[in-house]
Design an enzyme around this catalytic site. Structure first.
Site, PDB file in Angstrom:
ATOM      1  N   ALA A 155       3.015   2.181   5.034  1.00 57.25           N
ATOM      2  CA  ALA A 155       2.145   3.409   4.048  1.00 57.25           C
ATOM      3  C   ALA A 155       3.090   3.698   3.001  1.00 57.25           C
ATOM      4  O   ALA A 155       3.862   2.733   2.461  1.00 57.25           O
ATOM      5  CB  ALA A 155       1.806   4.299   4.916  1.00 57.25           C
ATOM      6  N   CYS A 156       3.352   5.127   2.672  1.00 61.35           N
ATOM      7  CA  CYS A 156       4.030   5.580   1.444  1.00 61.35           C
ATOM      8  C   CYS A 156       5.484   5.377   1.642  1.00 61.35           C
ATOM      9  O   CYS A 156       6.400   5.413   0.894  1.00 61.35           O
ATOM     10  CB  CYS A 156       3.687   7.065   1.375  1.00 61.35           C
ATOM     11  SG  CYS A 156       2.235   7.267   0.598  1.00 61.35           S
ATOM     12  N   SER A 157       6.143   4.900   2.821  1.00 66.20           N
ATOM     13  CA  SER A 157       7.558   4.696   3.252  1.00 66.20           C
ATOM     14  C   SER A 157       7.768   3.129   3.105  1.00 66.20           C
ATOM     15  O   SER A 157       8.801   2.715   3.387  1.00 66.20           O
ATOM     16  CB  SER A 157       7.814   5.023   4.468  1.00 66.20           C
ATOM     17  OG  SER A 157       7.925   6.510   4.163  1.00 66.20           O
TER      18      SER A 157
END
Ligand code: COA
Length: 373
Positions: A155-157
């Site tokens: 995801a966002c990481s």
């Protein structure tokens, strides 16, 4: 062990801007039409009327003023409310690979490298256009790179988790020159019909060249002093889209098949987690947050970044210490912190320390401590 350096960055910037005013106008037209169509059910109390969105709310709650998108007309069409992409033949470059190749070529040029120098590609993003073959392998072929490539999603990481993979591969000696590429086509995973989140995301693709310091030729090199990754399960950010859906006979356009979040919960839970993560990472390296010249934080919310900075160094975010790009680009998922690094590092001096930090669904947090060589 060879030292790994970031030796080049690249950015693919989509051709279209959607301002908050344009976004709100389209959403409100959609909501009005929806309420008119369902007027009887709304009057009987069987359905809830959609309420309008506002530019003032969006700017105050998030700090976002506009976003870039690959396709604009479909998003702003009140009868559609999602981008319109052409399906491509199997022998054409896929959309994710296309923007990936663009960002990679720019990063390679900045590093003084060509595709032939590359022996590993990590295509890391919060959504993958298909299951296989991997977009990373498609990008590898388009660039004329050797070695191997694979796709990964945190995801966002995704970007910081991929940076650790690339750094470890270089340090282990098997890889001389790696690419981390983050094609984020967030416009296709966001629910533009939901006023709680329709303003959040934007499209971009970032790329980083990570290579062995022994052989790097770039005039702009950043030693990777350390990486630290962490995950902790949460349902507060979720997307149920997946390959099992068709066997469940579920509606492919159902609300749970796109990005959903409990924004306030995420805000409250992730801010202390991210601040503690960065502090612990720096402490393990015998560093204080006040020794860090710049923080390139995940770009989800202005207030989140201000609070994280306040916890770390007691200062306001923005400007010099933790530059913001979300006002212009919105949340570009995993690409956000890399984008902040790409746009805001040229003024730094040899020896300056910086931290790239991402946080998001999972929950997942990744930090990368850099020193300008
Ligand atoms: C999403 C986010 C900007 C929302 O801001 P918020 O201040 O938490 O706002 P809330 O969702 O609590 O909503 C506040 C009010 O504004 C309303 N509202 C929501 N969207 C609106 C919009 N587009 N226009 C006008 N009003 C809106 C809500 O319905 C709510 O009304 P109520 O108080 O009458 O119930 C914020 O929570 C956030 O950024 N969270 C971080 C998480 C994140 O972005 N994660 C992304 C993945 S990392």
């Amino acid at each position: 062990m060879p030292q790994a350096v970031i030796s080049g960055t690249g950015l693919y910037q989509p051709p279209h801007i959607i301002t908050n005013a344009e976004l709100v106008e389209a959403f409100n037209a959609y909501a009005q039409a929806h309420n008119a169509t369902h007027a009887d059910a709304i009057a009987r109390g069987e359905q809830v009327a959609l309420t309008s969105s506002s530019v003032e709310f969006i700017e105050k709650a998030s700090g976002i003023k506009q976003r870039y998108v690959i396709e604009k007309a479909g998003v702003l069409d009140p009868a559609r409310m999602r981008p319109k992409f052409e399906e491509r033949a199997d022998d054409q470059l896929s959309l994710m690979a296309e923007i990936g190749v663009d960002a990679c070529r720019k990063a390679l040029a900045a590093a003084g490298r060509t595709g032939a120098d590359v022996d590993a590609i990590f295509c890391a993003a919060s959504n993958m256009q298909r299951a296989y073959p991997a977009m990373a392998v498609e990008i590898q072929q388009a660039l004329g790179a050797g070695g191997y490539g694979f796709d990964m999603n945190v995801a966002c990481s995704s970007a910081t988790f991929a940076i650790e993979q690339a750094v470890n591969a270089v340090r282990a000696g098997g890889v001389k020159c790696a690419l981390v590429v983050n094609p984020e086509i967030t416009s296709a995973h966001i629910e533009w019909k939901d006023r709680d989140c329709h303003f959040i995301f934007g499209d971009v693709c970032t790329a980083l060249v990570i290579e062995s310091a022994d052989s790097a030729v770039s005039a702009d090199q950043w030693e990777v002093l350390g990486t630290k990754l962490a995950t902790q399960f949460s349902n507060a950010i979720r997307n149920n889209f997946g390959f099992i859906n068709r066997s469940e006979d579920s509606d492919p356009l159902a609300r749970d098949k796109t990005f959903r979040q409990e924004g306030r919960k995420v805000f409250k839970e992730v801010v202390p987690m991210a601040a503690a993560h960065i502090e612990a990472h720096l402490a393990a390296m015998h560093l204080e947050p006040t020794q860090v010249r710049r923080f390139w934080l995940h770009q989800a919310n202005l207030g989140m970044n201000q609070l994280i900075l306040k916890k770390l160094v007691g200062a306001e975010a923005g400007g010099d210490l933790a530059p913001l790009v979300l006002d212009t680009y919105a949340n570009t998922s995993s690409a956000g912190s890399v984008l902040a690094f790409h746009e805001h590092h040229a003024d730094m001096k040899p020896g300056d320390l910086g931290v790239i930090c991402s946080f998001g669904a999972g929950y997942s947090i990744g930090s990368v401590v850099l020193r300008k060589a």
